[in-house]
Design an enzyme around this catalytic site. Structure first.
Site, PDB file in Angstrom:
ATOM      1  CG  ASP A  70      -1.722   1.257   1.473  1.00 50.34           C
ATOM      2  OD1 ASP A  70      -2.025   1.969   0.153  1.00 50.34           O
ATOM      3  OD2 ASP A  70      -2.432   1.464   2.376  1.00 50.34           O
TER       4      ASP A  70
ATOM      5  N   GLY B  22      -2.614   7.686   4.452  1.00 50.40           N
ATOM      6  CA  GLY B  22      -1.081   7.470   4.809  1.00 50.40           C
ATOM      7  C   GLY B  22      -0.995   5.970   4.459  1.00 50.40           C
ATOM      8  CD  GLU B  23       4.016   3.112   1.839  1.00 49.60           C
ATOM      9  OE1 GLU B  23       4.341   2.232   1.384  1.00 49.60           O
ATOM     10  OE2 GLU B  23       4.367   4.473   1.683  1.00 49.60           O
ATOM     11  N   GLY B  24      -0.385   2.194   4.162  1.00 47.82           N
ATOM     12  CA  GLY B  24      -0.799   1.311   4.950  1.00 47.82           C
ATOM     13  C   GLY B  24      -2.342   1.197   5.332  1.00 47.82           C
TER      14      GLY B  24
ATOM     15  N   GLY C 262       6.254   0.443  -0.363  1.00 55.46           N
ATOM     16  CA  GLY C 262       6.184  -1.068  -0.458  1.00 55.46           C
ATOM     17  C   GLY C 262       6.140  -1.737  -1.955  1.00 55.46           C
TER      18      GLY C 262
END
Length: 664
Positions: free
Chosen positions: A535, A588-590, A539
């Site tokens: 995500d 946000g990432e994740g 990554g």
């Protein structure tokens, strides 16, 4: 970059030397191979030659496709040029191609120009390409003009193709000798922990690499570990901020709660309890693990994925099916090795926090990423709340600060090695704890610019095309910061224009600590057969780098959403990952992966629990009081009722009518 440390490979060898079998073993892990056959059919009465060709065909897997180029020598170059980056080509062999090239039916022809065209096609190829060619230059000079013409043309072809290829190997009596580069590039990492000590992998055996002993995995919670010397913290005095701290333990695994008490919600960054546990700095691991190009890691099951998708068509669904979520079912089935995959019950989120200094972080608020990491450890913020809703554990990991990559390497080489090993160890720890799915998250300043630089170096992308817009905390677009980031990436690429583009070189020069650690997580998860939800830029950039170290890693990754980020879109296309959704969340990432996780679990739940449709022999739930009777598997026998009043007592024959038989 390639999946095994080389992009194009020439395999030379004498007659019956084993060169074709060795070449076939190099591409055996590819999901699909295009076998390019160059030899002509030959004389119909030559049964021995026909038997050789039949033997070659018989040993090719059913998933391979065959393309014949014997009719036109120029066709081989066209096939190579037309192959895409996801294709795998095996050309066997160039001796047959030269034979066709010298055939009088194709004369007059400019043989030199045709060979040059072939070499140019090999040099420009985007596919994974293996070419097989006989080595006849070690024998005596032929006594016939045609024989001398063949050896001359084949020698010129071998020289031109060898110069165009990344690597050249010579097979003699089944033994391999790497000619280019001089040292073997395919030495293998230490075997997976489930392997027996002293055993060699197939690639090691084929390449002559001796097997390395490996310690057995200790059970979770045991006092000893296969990673010796890693659990004793040491003092870190005298080291600059962001440097690698050797022998530090892994960060604590946290368990966010769905409804924290009001006191917890108002606690500061250093609140009491487990949430206040500090994030450990990245350690240097003293272990026998070697992470290098060409590692042979497990692949998902080739058969259970398609079987699970085919099975969906038989389920008792009221509509047309699961749509794009069929990909989730196929992915889970392949990674779990069963055609009836189960939902992921145990999930862990790995939040990597590592800043990038210099122009990569233009427009970022100082200290914002550290605040997000403290917030996650305190059980607050979008990522921790979504993890709590999904029942996932959370591990916050601090990566070393990356230096400005426009001025010099982002990370020293030894710290790249440490980051890779530490990421691997994080995945190992999760697998030992029974984690069934990893979610890779990141929150570092300048991470998106570093990911764009990695994409530019590994996929030939233009930085402005893959670098997303910079949005301030007030929701405004900061074009000046975006231009500063583009300039930093441009300068970094210019500085490294003559540098090697191998995986560790890209991580050291451009990627930095967080992307290196994420790459180690992907490799370790692949080794332990744990799927990963990607995500965001960090990554997917790690996925790009991991191709050179172990091409199998991308097959264990699932991308729920591209998030509207151009860099993620490109990386997904190169890696062959199809985003499932288009939510365009920016949490946000994740966080997007966690937001989509309940939907993915729902698809797996339906696939695992729904019965077969009654029309295909399935039944209803008989325990339910309102359940309809099961669809009859066969029509019951007909029994004529007894007459209730006056009427004939017989059917007109002396034979009595038995129950279940209609009267004629």
């Amino acid at each position: 970059m390639s999946v095994d440390g080389w992009h194009t490979l020439l395999v030379l060898g004498g007659i019956r030397s084993g060169k074709s079998g060795f070449a076939e073993s190099l591409v055996a892990d590819a999901p699909m191979v295009r076998y390019v056959a160059t030899a002509a059919a030959g004389d119909p009465e030559d049964t021995e030659w026909a038997a050789r060709l039949a033997a070659h065909r018989a040993r090719r897997p059913g998933s391979w496709t065959t393309e014949e180029t014997a009719a036109d020598p120029g066709r081989l170059a066209e096939v190579i040029v037309a192959a895409g980056p996801h294709d795998t080509l095996l050309v066997d062999d160039l001796g047959g191609w030269v034979t066709v090239l010298l055939d009088p039916a194709h004369q007059p022809a400019d043989d030199t120009a045709t060979i040059a065209e072939l070499a140019a096609a090999v040099r420009a190829s985007e596919a994974r390409l293996v070419l097989v060619s006989p080595e006849v230059g070690l024998s005596l000079v032929p006594t016939t003009p045609l024989g001398r013409a063949f050896t001359d043309a084949l020698g010129a072809t071998n020289r031109a193709v060898a110069d165009a290829c990344d690597a050249v190997v010579l097979v003699v009596a089944g033994q391999t000798a790497w000619l280019k580069p001089a040292s073997t590039p395919h030495t293998h990492a230490a075997p997976p922990r489930h392997a027996q000590a002293g055993n060699a992998t197939p690639a090691q055996s084929a390449l002559g690499v001796p097997a390395q002993p490996v310690e057995a995995a200790a059970p979770a919670g045991a006092g000893t570990s296969a990673w010796a010397g890693l659990d004793q913290p040491t003092a870190s005095a005298g080291r600059r901020p962001g440097s690698v701290a050797p022998d530090a333990p892994l960060p604590e695994v946290l368990t966010p709660t769905a409804s924290p008490a009001p006191a917890s919600a108002s606690a500061g960054p250093a609140g009491a309890g487990d949430w206040a546990a500090p994030t450990m700095a990245l350690p240097m691991i003293a272990t026998g693990l070697v992470i290098q190009p060409g590692m042979e890691l497990p692949m998902p099951d080739d058969y259970t994925g398609p079987q699970a998708v085919d099975r969906l068509a038989t389920l008792d669904l009221p509509g047309a099916g699961l749509g794009v979520l069929e990909q989730v079912v196929g992915f889970a089935a392949a990674t779990q090795g069963t055609s009836t995959p189960r939902p992921w019950d145990t999930v862990r989120v790995l939040l990597l926090q590592g800043d990038h200094e210099g122009g990569a972080s233009a427009g970022a608020t100082p200290g914002e990423s550290a605040r997000r990491a403290r917030q996650a450890r305190a059980g607050r913020g979008a990522l921790a709340r979504l993890a709590a809703e999904n029942g996932a554990s959370l591990q916050v990991v601090e990566a070393p600060v990356s230096a400005p990559f426009e001025d010099g390497p982002a990370l020293p080489g030894d710290q790249v090695e440490a980051a890779l090993r530490y990421g691997w160890r994080l995945a190992e720890q999760a697998a030992d704890a029974g984690v069934q799915l990893l979610v890779l998250a990141a929150c570092g300043a300048g991470a998106e610019a570093a990911a764009a630089a990695v994409l530019a170096a590994t996929a030939g992308a233009e930085p402005p095309a893959v670098l997303g817009r910079v949005v301030t905390e007030q929701g405004e677009i900061d074009d000046n910061a975006w231009m500063a980031r583009c300039a930093a990436v441009r300068d970094a690429l210019h500085r490294t224009r003559r540098s090697p583009r191998e995986a560790k070189d890209v991580l050291a020069e451009l990627g930095g600590g967080d992307i290196a650690m994420a790459t180690g997580v992907l490799l370790g998860a692949t080794a332990r057969r744990v799927p990963v939800l990607l995500d965001g830029p960090v990554g997917t950039a790690a996925g790009m780098v991991s191709r050179d170290l172990a091409g199998q890693a991308r097959h264990w990754c699932l991308l729920p959403d591209h998030g509207g980020r151009p860099g993620v879109r490109l990386a997904a296309d190169v890696l062959g990952l199809t985003p499932l959704l288009d939510l365009r969340l920016d949490l946000g990432e994740g966080a997007t992966a966690l937001a989509a996780l309940p939907l993915l679990r729902s698809a797996l739940t339906l696939a695992a629990t729904l019965p077969t449709h009654p029309s295909l022999g399935g039944g209803e739930d008989e325990s339910h009081p309102d359940a309809a009777p099961a669809w009859p598997a066969e029509e019951p026998d007909f029994a004529e009722p007894e007459p209730a009043g006056p009427g004939p007592a017989t059917t007109g024959s002396d034979e009595p009518v038995s129950p279940g038989r209609r009267a004629d």
